[in-house]
Design a protein around this motif. Structure first.
Motif, PDB file in Angstrom:
ATOM      1  N   SER A  10      37.777  40.258  12.071  1.00 10.53           N
ATOM      2  CA  SER A  10      38.314  40.264  10.349  1.00 10.53           C
ATOM      3  C   SER A  10      40.021  39.877  11.153  1.00 10.53           C
ATOM      4  N   ALA A  11      40.478  39.217  10.205  1.00  8.76           N
ATOM      5  CA  ALA A  11      41.782  38.792  10.202  1.00  8.76           C
ATOM      6  C   ALA A  11      43.343  39.320  10.437  1.00  8.76           C
ATOM      7  N   ASN A  12      44.133  39.353  11.214  1.00  8.66           N
ATOM      8  CA  ASN A  12      45.256  40.643  11.363  1.00  8.66           C
ATOM      9  C   ASN A  12      46.542  40.171   9.442  1.00  8.66           C
ATOM     10  N   GLU A  13      45.950  38.408   9.318  1.00  8.35           N
ATOM     11  CA  GLU A  13      46.764  38.793   8.106  1.00  8.35           C
ATOM     12  C   GLU A  13      46.240  36.876   7.236  1.00  8.35           C
ATOM     13  N   GLY A  14      46.480  36.920   6.176  1.00  5.12           N
ATOM     14  CA  GLY A  14      46.437  36.179   5.058  1.00  5.12           C
ATOM     15  C   GLY A  14      44.902  35.999   4.031  1.00  5.12           C
ATOM     16  N   PHE A  54      36.215  33.942  -4.729  1.00  9.03           N
ATOM     17  CA  PHE A  54      36.339  35.016  -4.208  1.00  9.03           C
ATOM     18  C   PHE A  54      37.020  35.464  -3.190  1.00  9.03           C
ATOM     19  N   LYS A  55      38.229  36.097  -3.650  1.00  6.89           N
ATOM     20  CA  LYS A  55      39.515  36.075  -2.649  1.00  6.89           C
ATOM     21  C   LYS A  55      39.611  37.820  -2.292  1.00  6.89           C
ATOM     22  N   VAL A  56      39.774  37.467  -0.510  1.00  7.46           N
ATOM     23  CA  VAL A  56      39.895  39.047   0.186  1.00  7.46           C
ATOM     24  C   VAL A  56      41.345  39.017   0.579  1.00  7.46           C
ATOM     25  N   ASN A  57      41.618  39.623   0.562  1.00  3.61           N
ATOM     26  CA  ASN A  57      43.399  39.460   1.477  1.00  3.61           C
ATOM     27  C   ASN A  57      42.551  40.323   2.694  1.00  3.61           C
TER      28      ASN A  57
END
Ligand SMILES: Nc1ncnc2c1ncn2[C@@H]1O[C@H](COP(=O)(O)OP(=O)(O)O)[C@@H](O)[C@H]1O
Ligand SMILES: [Mg+2]
Lengths: 234, 246
Positions: free
Chosen positions: B55-59, B66-69
């Motif tokens: 999982s990315a730290n940012e973005g 379907f958007k995931v922060n």
């Protein structure tokens, strides 16, 4: 001193010793069951992200693997009731077999935990990731993909652990439980030790045969379970 | 729906090492994006952040709206995102305890809740498409790398994902097996499915890509049509890279 060894009588003692087979099997089976449940909990703790849990389970495994089973039996059988009495609990009515089952469960749980941990780690990380990549939840991935493979990897070690456990059940005689070893001792005592060599040889043969059966079962289980598939993916 | 996949400002670090330094990418439905770049530039990591294997730290990541922060996501969001994507791995990662047919059926049964009979029927059709019908009862270890990878493609395809991520699908293969896998991927690309493919196969990229992206050091250096990118790249770093691998 004359030679009183009568090898031809050895086989004759086998049925007598075998009368205690159910007790030995009961101890073996229950210790294995409780030890597996305990072992699974400890393995889970050992693989968790929580440092405290990891340290505690490592300490437990190290202690249980380091302490001789007989010492543990005496600690629990002789020491625990004494402590309990001090705080007002009377443990004198507890069946002796329960102490043995408790000790062997504790002892084998450490070996089983170690077995489960290393088998789990031997299944490649990629297997889980592939399951996640098609949208599986983590418990489903564990149950359907990782666990079956880890089990296949564990079979030979499991067989070994059961054999060790079977042999350790013979320590039950030390606190007076009439398992097969206890039975052999009783048979020998009944004739003032004149036949003890024959009786213990009979007892030894029974354990040996049981071990051969276990070993054979473990090998065939492994073969049947892993037929066609390679274990331990990259 | 404007874009099928939208990556916004993806940052990813492992410990102190910053691997992805703010990657942005918008991909339309049906596009085939080929990512090129030297080893260690973060290509695999980028693909893995899209389905949250890392999982990315940012973005943020969005697939078919379907958007995931990335720094604020729930388990169920991750599962849903993974169900919109599928991945083909460099080392195939087929389930070793299952036959080829079972590998392909697994997602239908467990994730899509098909009954066994239906799942088998659909799986056999896909296996036929990738040419593995006769091998459906074999275990992965009994197949060649090329066959395993085609099974991996079938396992991904059957989930009917909005986008398929390919991470160097042919680089673990013996040279004589590369062709069959590339042909399979080519056939998949013609069905109009959105794809992101990390590969070093330049001629394949020329033929199949609708866009080529060049990555280096955790950044996108340059992107464009394959004809421009592979023949006349503007950036000297891209030119150098291409010179080395062609
Ligand atoms: N799980 C990880 N832990 C630490 N570093 C990692 C991990 N995965 C990748 N890296 C590092 O990230 C960098 C980029 O890796 P990767 O995305 O695999 O590059 P590429 O696929 O372009 O070759 C490499 O330097 C690699 O060592
Ligand atoms: Mg890579």
């Amino acid at each position: 001193m004359t030679n009183t060894f009568k090898p031809e009588t050895i086989l004759g003692y086998i049925p007598g010793v075998l009368k205690a087979l159910p007790i030995t099997m009961e101890i073996l089976f229950l210790s294995l069951l409780i030890g597996s449940i305990l072992g699974a909990l400890i393995a889970t703790a050992n693989l968790s992200n929580n440092i405290l849990l990891r340290k505690m389970s490592s300490g437990y495994i190290s202690f249980m693997r380091g302490i001789p089973t007989l010492v543990l039996i005496f600690l629990l059988y002789l020491g625990l009731p004494q402590i309990a009495l001090n705080i007002g609990i009377d443990m004198s009515n507890i069946n002796k077999s329960i102490y043995i089952i408790a000790c062997l469960s504790l002892n084998t749980s450490a070996n089983l935990a170690e077995m489960m941990r290393s088998s789990y780690l031997a299944v490649g990380k990629g297997q889980c990731e592939a399951a996640y990549s098609i949208g599986m939840k983590s418990f489903t991935a564990f149950r359907r993909i990782v666990l079956p493979q880890a089990f296949g990897i564990a079979i030979p070690t499991l067989g070994n652990n059961i054999i060790i456990l079977l042999k350790d059940t013979s320590l039950a005689f030390a606190i007076g439980v009439i398992d097969m070893m206890g039975k052999g001792r009783a048979l020998s005592a009944a004739s003032y030790g004149s036949n003890r060599l024959e009786v213990y040889m009979a007892t030894g043969i029974i354990f040996w045969v049981l071990c051969i059966i276990l070993e054979y079962s473990s090998k065939s289980a492994e073969k049947a379970y892993t037929k066609g598939r390679k274990q331990s993916a990259s | 729906m404007e874009y099928m996949v939208q990556l916004e400002n993806i940052h990813k670090s492992f410990g102190k090492n910053q691997i992805l330094k703010g990657v942005n990418m918008n991909i339309r439905k049906g596009e085939v994006v080929v990512i090129l770049g030297p080893s260690g530039s973060g290509k695999t990591t980028l693909l893995r952040t899209i389905n949250f294997l890392d999982s990315a730290n940012e973005g943020s990541i969005s697939v078919s709206n379907f958007k995931v922060n990335c720094n604020k996501h729930s388990k169920s969001q991750v599962i849903e995102l993974r169900r919109k994507t599928a991945m083909v791995f460099q080392n195939y990662n087929l389930f070793q305890n299952k036959t080829i047919l079972e590998n392909v059926m697994e997602g239908l049964i467990v994730v899509k809740k098909y009954n066994k009979k239906e799942a088998k029927k659909v799986s056999m059709e896909i296996l036929d498409k990738v040419g593995l019908l006769e091998r459906c009862d074999y275990y992965p270890s009994q197949l060649s790398g090329g066959q395993q990878q085609r099974a991996g493609i079938a396992r991904a395809l059957i989930m009917d994902p909005d986008v398929i991520l390919f991470d160097e699908p042919t680089s673990a293969l013996d040279p004589e097996l590369v062709g069959e896998v590339l042909n399979t991927i080519k056939a998949v690309s013609q069905t109009g499915i959105t794809m992101i493919v990390v590969t070093h196969e330049i001629s394949f990229a020329k033929e199949v890509a609708s866009r080529v992206v060049f990555m280096e050091g955790g950044n996108i250096v340059e992107e464009g049509k394959p004809t421009e990118m592979l023949v006349n790249p503007k950036e000297p770093r891209t030119q150098q890279f291409l010179k080395r691998i062609i």
